[in-house]
Every structure is written in structure tokens, then in C-alpha cells.
Design an enzyme around this catalytic site. Structure first.
Site, short mmCIF file in Angstrom:
data_model
loop_
_atom_site.label_atom_id
_atom_site.label_comp_id
_atom_site.label_asym_id
_atom_site.label_seq_id
_atom_site.Cartn_x
_atom_site.Cartn_y
_atom_site.Cartn_z
N HIS A 18 0.85 -1.21 0.00
CA HIS A 18 0.00 0.00 0.00
C HIS A 18 0.88 1.25 0.00
O HIS A 18 0.58 2.23 -0.69
CB HIS A 18 -0.88 0.05 1.26
CG HIS A 18 -1.91 -1.04 1.38
ND1 HIS A 18 -2.04 -1.82 2.51
CD2 HIS A 18 -2.85 -1.47 0.51
CE1 HIS A 18 -3.02 -2.67 2.34
NE2 HIS A 18 -3.53 -2.49 1.14
N LYS A 42 -17.84 -5.65 7.28
CA LYS A 42 -16.55 -6.24 6.91
C LYS A 42 -15.72 -6.32 8.17
O LYS A 42 -15.25 -5.30 8.67
CB LYS A 42 -15.89 -5.36 5.85
CG LYS A 42 -14.74 -6.02 5.14
CD LYS A 42 -14.46 -5.34 3.81
CE LYS A 42 -13.28 -5.96 3.11
NZ LYS A 42 -13.10 -5.45 1.76
N ARG A 91 -2.02 -6.13 -8.37
CA ARG A 91 -0.88 -7.01 -8.18
C ARG A 91 -0.80 -8.07 -9.26
O ARG A 91 0.23 -8.26 -9.88
CB ARG A 91 -0.96 -7.70 -6.80
CG ARG A 91 -0.63 -6.79 -5.66
CD ARG A 91 -1.07 -7.37 -4.36
NE ARG A 91 -2.49 -7.65 -4.40
CZ ARG A 91 -3.20 -8.09 -3.39
NH1 ARG A 91 -2.63 -8.34 -2.24
NH2 ARG A 91 -4.49 -8.29 -3.51
N SER A 129 -2.65 -7.49 3.23
CA SER A 129 -2.89 -7.33 4.66
C SER A 129 -3.11 -8.70 5.32
O SER A 129 -2.69 -8.92 6.45
CB SER A 129 -4.13 -6.46 4.91
OG SER A 129 -3.91 -5.16 4.44
O1 PNS Z 1 -8.50 -2.81 0.42
P1 PNS Z 1 -9.73 -3.46 -0.14
O2 PNS Z 1 -10.44 -4.27 0.93
O3 PNS Z 1 -9.48 -4.24 -1.39
O4 PNS Z 1 -10.71 -2.24 -0.53
C1 PNS Z 1 -11.98 -2.48 -1.06
C2 PNS Z 1 -12.82 -1.20 -1.00
C3 PNS Z 1 -12.91 -0.66 0.40
C4 PNS Z 1 -12.21 -0.15 -1.91
C5 PNS Z 1 -14.23 -1.59 -1.56
O5 PNS Z 1 -14.73 -2.68 -0.85
C6 PNS Z 1 -15.21 -0.44 -1.45
O6 PNS Z 1 -15.15 0.51 -2.19
N1 PNS Z 1 -16.13 -0.54 -0.46
C7 PNS Z 1 -17.11 0.49 -0.16
C8 PNS Z 1 -18.51 0.02 -0.54
C9 PNS Z 1 -18.71 0.13 -2.03
O7 PNS Z 1 -18.54 1.19 -2.62
N2 PNS Z 1 -19.09 -1.02 -2.66
C10 PNS Z 1 -19.26 -1.06 -4.07
C11 PNS Z 1 -17.96 -1.35 -4.81
S1 PNS Z 1 -17.33 -2.95 -4.40
#
Ligand code: PNS
Length: 163
Positions: A18, A42, A91, A129
Site C-alpha cells: 500500500h 466487513k 498485483r 494485509s
Molecule cells: O482494500 P480493499 O479491501 O481491497 O478495498 C476495497 C474497497 C474498500 C475499496 C471496496 O470494498 C469499497 O469501495 N467498499 C465500499 C462500498 C462500495 O462502494 N461497494 C461497491 C464497490 S465494491
């Protein structure tokens, strides 16, 4: 209306992978917001306050980076804050399906949005993570996996008899 790039994620915890994206993205824009998802559904090991704090420590020397918590939809957060550019790291091919789905969904909710993808440095292709949490559970040395500033915090979280 602001015009920052926004790097959303869970950051449970922030890794060196990150950090590489944060460093490179912050050099491509005037200001980068690292947006930390606060989502009860989550389950995370670290609270949103802890995740924000760790990112603040790790980015303390970066003048154009700020850390914010958000909840709800990323696309809505972008609308509210008036930002148009999301940043995500890629990645491997395995990341692509999910990232494509997320970028298209975000754009369909908020057509003003675009997502910029930065390819992970090859040193970090395996890093996530969850890998860090696994290493910490087994009390492995976290050097090179998480920023120095948060090594102790992460190790202590998984240490049952440190105190
Ligand atoms: O680090 P991550 O867990 O891959 O991040 C994922 C994240 C937080 C960017 C994604 O889950 C997100 O945008 N969540 C907020 C809810 C949302 O917008 N959902 C619709 C798109 S998946």
C-alpha cells in the site's frame, strides 16, 4: 469542491505494498486522500481508528497525503467530497476481475469518476494485509512487510502475553 486523488481501501493493516502505491500516487497528483473504509459488515482485526492512526504514522512525512475514514459507498463518498479520481493498486491478473467490476460499478453510480490503476512493484506482488496478519499471528519479523512506524503496533495486536 476539491480535486484530490482518492485511494480507498480497508488497510487492515497498511502494508509496504500500500505504501508503495501511496508514494507513487501522491507524486502524480497535488493531493492524495487515503480513504479508510469503516464498515461494520466487513470484520477487521484493527478498528477504523487504529487503521487511520497507523496510516497517519506511516505517512507523517508526506505533505500532500491525508488520511480519512469513510463509510457507505465509495462512489457516494467521491460525490460528497467532490473528487473524481480513484486510485487502486493491481498485483496480479487475479486482482483484475474484482477491480474491473468495482471500477465499472463506481462509474455507473457516479459517471464523473475514473479509476487509475498502478501496477504493484514486483517486490510486493505476494503481499497483502492478510499475509501480514498471518505473519504477525505466527510472531514473524514484519520488517519489509509493513512500515517501520507500525511494526510494533501490528505485532502487539497479535501478542497475547506481551503486556
Ligand atoms: O482494500 P480493499 O479491501 O481491497 O478495498 C476495497 C474497497 C474498500 C475499496 C471496496 O470494498 C469499497 O469501495 N467498499 C465500499 C462500498 C462500495 O462502494 N461497494 C461497491 C464497490 S465494491
Amino acid at each position: 469542491m476539491s480535486d484530490s486523488f482518492v485511494y480507498p481501501g480497508t488497510f487492515d493493516p497498511v502494508t509496504e505494498g500500500h505504501m508503495d502505491i501511496i508514494r507513487r500516487a501522491s507524486s502524480l497528483c497535488q493531493h492524495l486522500v487515503v480513504a479508510v473504509l469503516d464498515n461494520d459488515a466487513k470484520r477487521t482485526v484493527f478498528s477504523v481508528e487504529e487503521r487511520v492512526r497507523m496510516l497517519e504514522l506511516a505517512t507523517a512525512d508526506m505533505d500532500n497525503v491525508s488520511i480519512r475514514a469513510f463509510s457507505g459507498l465509495t462512489a457516494e463518498y467521491m460525490k460528497i467530497t467532490g473528487n473524481k479520481t480513484l486510485v487502486r493498486g493491481l498485483r496480479a491478473v487475479s486482482d483484475f476481475d474484482y477491480e474491473l467490476q468495482m471500477a465499472l460499478l463506481n462509474k455507473s453510480i457516479n459517471p464523473n469518476l475514473d479509476t487509475v490503476f498502478l501496477l504493484a512493484n514486483q517486490d510486493h506482488l505476494y503481499l497483502s494485509s492478510s499475509v501480514v496478519r498471518d505473519l504477525a499471528k505466527h510472531k514473524a519479523d514484519l520488517t519489509g512487510f509493513v512500515p517501520e512506524e507500525i511494526k510494533e503496533i501490528v505485532a502487539e495486536k497479535f501478542c497475547s502475553n506481551c503486556k
